[in-house]
Write a protein that holds these residues in place. Structure first.
Motif, PDB file in Angstrom:
ATOM      1  N   CYS A 216       0.871  -1.177   0.000  1.00 27.72           N
ATOM      2  CA  CYS A 216       0.000   0.000   0.000  1.00 27.72           C
ATOM      3  C   CYS A 216       0.915   1.237   0.000  1.00 27.72           C
ATOM      4  O   CYS A 216       2.138   1.123   0.097  1.00 27.72           O
TER       5      CYS A 216
ATOM      6  N   ARG B 185       1.401   3.381   2.206  1.00 25.47           N
ATOM      7  CA  ARG B 185       2.130   3.522   3.479  1.00 25.47           C
ATOM      8  C   ARG B 185       3.290   2.528   3.603  1.00 25.47           C
ATOM      9  O   ARG B 185       4.225   2.779   4.354  1.00 25.47           O
ATOM     10  N   CYS B 186       3.194   1.382   2.919  1.00 24.74           N
ATOM     11  CA  CYS B 186       4.328   0.440   2.942  1.00 24.74           C
ATOM     12  C   CYS B 186       5.544   1.118   2.303  1.00 24.74           C
ATOM     13  O   CYS B 186       6.676   0.980   2.778  1.00 24.74           O
TER      14      CYS B 186
ATOM     15  N   CYS C 125       3.562  -2.916   8.213  1.00 25.78           N
ATOM     16  CA  CYS C 125       2.857  -1.684   7.822  1.00 25.78           C
ATOM     17  C   CYS C 125       1.725  -1.415   8.821  1.00 25.78           C
ATOM     18  O   CYS C 125       0.981  -2.324   9.185  1.00 25.78           O
TER      19      CYS C 125
ATOM     20  N   CYS D  86      -1.715  -1.851   6.323  1.00 24.73           N
ATOM     21  CA  CYS D  86      -2.053  -3.125   5.674  1.00 24.73           C
ATOM     22  C   CYS D  86      -1.326  -4.314   6.290  1.00 24.73           C
ATOM     23  O   CYS D  86      -1.524  -5.450   5.853  1.00 24.73           O
TER      24      CYS D  86
END
Ligand SMILES: [Zn+2]
Ligand SMILES: [Zn+2]
Lengths: 103, 287, 287, 103
Positions: free
Chosen positions: C175, C177-178, C250, C253
């Motif tokens: 995602c 944010r990863c 993360c 996710c």
């Protein structure tokens, strides 16, 4: 030697299961021996015998590729590398692509 | 013709402000665009994004040439045409769409099929030619014409799930005949009407053609001269490869070429390629 | 919903005949498209080609969300909008343009700015989300929302003469944010209104986003999961690179994520990124 | 060792003449010696000292790159190659690219 052969622009339809990318192990020398020079001429002959499953005239004409096919050795036009006499090295990537006309 | 000199008019500054802010492009790039003229050959799958983006970005003169009418089975990929234009001229449809997004540029409608008899006269009026056609004889013809008139040619093609793009006859790059001196066998000449095409594939290639036209018109960046872009939609792979330069022995662009405008006008491209220039056949689908 | 089962209706067979001819796509691909629903967030430079090509190709439901109005300085790149729509809603303008090219699909107009308070409710209705926005806080918000609702996210971006593209949260891909657990410093958050953008660059990326959405909707080909496309218009170079997969640690996710829909609705994305969600500033040009 | 370093997404603005591609010859070992291991950590430090002309905080944060920068070694995310500890080899291509948000 290990080569990656790629077919595109419709040429893949001449191969089994229409597979575009073929990682092969072959000796594309003129006599198939390990010692000789591996050339594009030898490779074309190897491809015709070993990969092309139908309508070889859509791939080969005389001792070269048919008109309308571009040949690329490591992303470079084979005309700049010697054409039929271009020498191949282990791990080279050779692309055969038919020019498209649609739009 | 469209911008005399000095500062750009205030409405242009506002419309193109996002271009003017670009250090590599700026006022000079926009001014060059506004003074350039581009001919788009074909108002189909490739021509749709080419014409829309060239109109939007502010080329001075945009010419569109196509002799066909809009058909319903064009609309899955030819996003410039509305349903309301089905059965009407593609050129009119495309020009109306371009006018609606930018009324400040000059649009020229050439409602003919480009042929050896009219190509020189039409192409002569433009600085840059975009090949957005769908058949092999027309591709040879446009390339020969651009060599004779010394115009850069932005050539794109799309079929199935693949696309190709290069700039011919510019900065030492080859012409179409340098790469393909002999036409392929007829059986290799697939068309969208025979083999299908995923609609967005010509969209990608057409946008890239518009970009190359802008780069050539403004002399910004490195156009795809002596390089060819190969796009494979299925695997999402894009290869940009180095191709040969202009060939000294090319019968059209080579040093010893004796090909003349008179010969061009008489050359039978359909016979040369054994392939027709128009692509109006309806596919026979049995589903 | 739109095509019940069995054979496609005759008018669809004709309209999409060039898709049906594709061995890798065919009737099954077209049927899957007609049953899919796609939400395009942003009707701007990226959203223009995304919406036009998704409408043309025949997705079943096309939703468009944008709270802004059309401005003249959008038109150099936002080819879906006509001059006649300047001052009017972008969503209405885009939906009208899509209806004009394909009246057989369902268009849904979401005339709001997407916010944490309304995003879950809107995104929930769709199978696939396309991020065609222009600012960082919205990008984090859409990604978080897609993870919470388990939707694939086709994410594109363009600025200056460069573009980027990937598919988040699909087939093990990361995602947002990863990849970017922490937001960049404010000074690194350039926008089109600050730095400019060459109009056709979002055109190229938007077409590629439409293609990825079609591939995900039909399960044809290999979408750009765990890969990112980097486009440099100036040098005409395209790089497709391998990126990390979904991170087990993360915060959104990852396996141990405790992020809930309630927290999402209260999350202050503008504060998190120190950057506003809307991009209405006019550039100050001194020419 | 010879490395090709590329900067994009706006990071090139931190370099002289905003040049995107830099072919360099350097020893990005922790002590600059020829014998040690060349790592990304050493390279970041070398780039900061030798290439970055302004606003280093837009490139480096702590001992790594700032948030929002992707690092690629031979077209592969450095997170998959060991991050700061990734070892470099002669002729490697390292890309530093800032993520874009516009549209
Ligand atoms: Zn030539
Ligand atoms: Zn994540």
């Amino acid at each position: 030697m290990h080569l990656t052969l790629e077919f595109g622009g419709g040429l893949e339809l001449l191969l089994e299961k229409s597979t575009k990318v073929h990682k092969v192990d072959c000796q594309p020398t003129m006599d198939g021996s390990e010692g000789g020079k591996a050339t594009m001429k030898g490779l074309l002959s190897w491809v015709k015998s070993n990969l092309i499953k139908e309508r070889p005239e859509m791939f080969i004409k005389g001792d070269s590729v048919r008109p309308g096919v571009l040949v690329l050795i490591n992303d470079c036009d084979w005309e700049l590398c010697g054409g039929l006499d271009a020498e191949l090295e282990d791990k080279d990537v050779v692309v055969f692509i038919s020019t498209l006309h649609g739009g | 013709e469209f911008v005399e000199s000095g500062a750009l008019p205030a409405d242009m500054i506002y419309r193109y402000s996002r271009h003017l802010l670009l250090p590599d492009f700026g006022v000079e790039g926009q001014r060059k665009l506004s003074r350039s003229s581009v001919l788009v050959v074909g108002a189909g799958g490739l021509g749709s994004p080419v014409a829309l983006y060239l109109a939007a970005c502010g080329v001075g003169v945009l010419g569109i040439v196509d002799g066909d009418d809009v058909e319903l089975n064009n609309l899955h990929r030819q996003i410039i045409h509305k349903e309301a234009y089905v059965g009407r001229s593609k050129v009119k449809s495309a020009a109306d769409a371009c006018r609606a997004i930018n009324s400040s540029i000059k649009l020229v409608e050439h409602h003919h099929t480009l042929k050896p008899s009219n190509a020189l006269e039409i192409v002569r009026k433009y600085d840059i030619v975009v090949d957005a056609t769908d058949n092999l004889p027309t591709r040879y013809m446009i390339s020969d014409c651009c060599v004779l008139l010394n115009k850069p040619l932005i050539s794109g093609a799309a079929l199935g799930l693949e696309g190709q793009l290069t700039v011919y006859h510019h900065n030492g790059s080859p012409c179409y005949r340098c790469l393909f001196p002999n036409p392929p066998p007829v059986a290799a000449c697939q068309r969208c009407s025979d083999s299908g095409v995923l609609g967005v594939v010509p969209g990608v290639i057409g946008c890239l053609q518009a970009l190359e036209a802008i780069k050539v018109a403004t002399d910004v960046g490195e156009p795809l001269c002596g390089r060819m872009l190969l796009f494979d939609a299925l695997s999402a792979r894009i290869r940009i490869v180095k191709i040969r330069g202009s060939s000294p022995v090319c019968t059209i662009c080579g040093e010893k070429s004796v090909f003349t405008q008179e010969e061009f006008q008489k050359f039978d491209y359909e016979k040369f390629t054994e392939s027709p220039m128009s692509d109006k056949s309806t596919p026979s689908l049995s589903l």
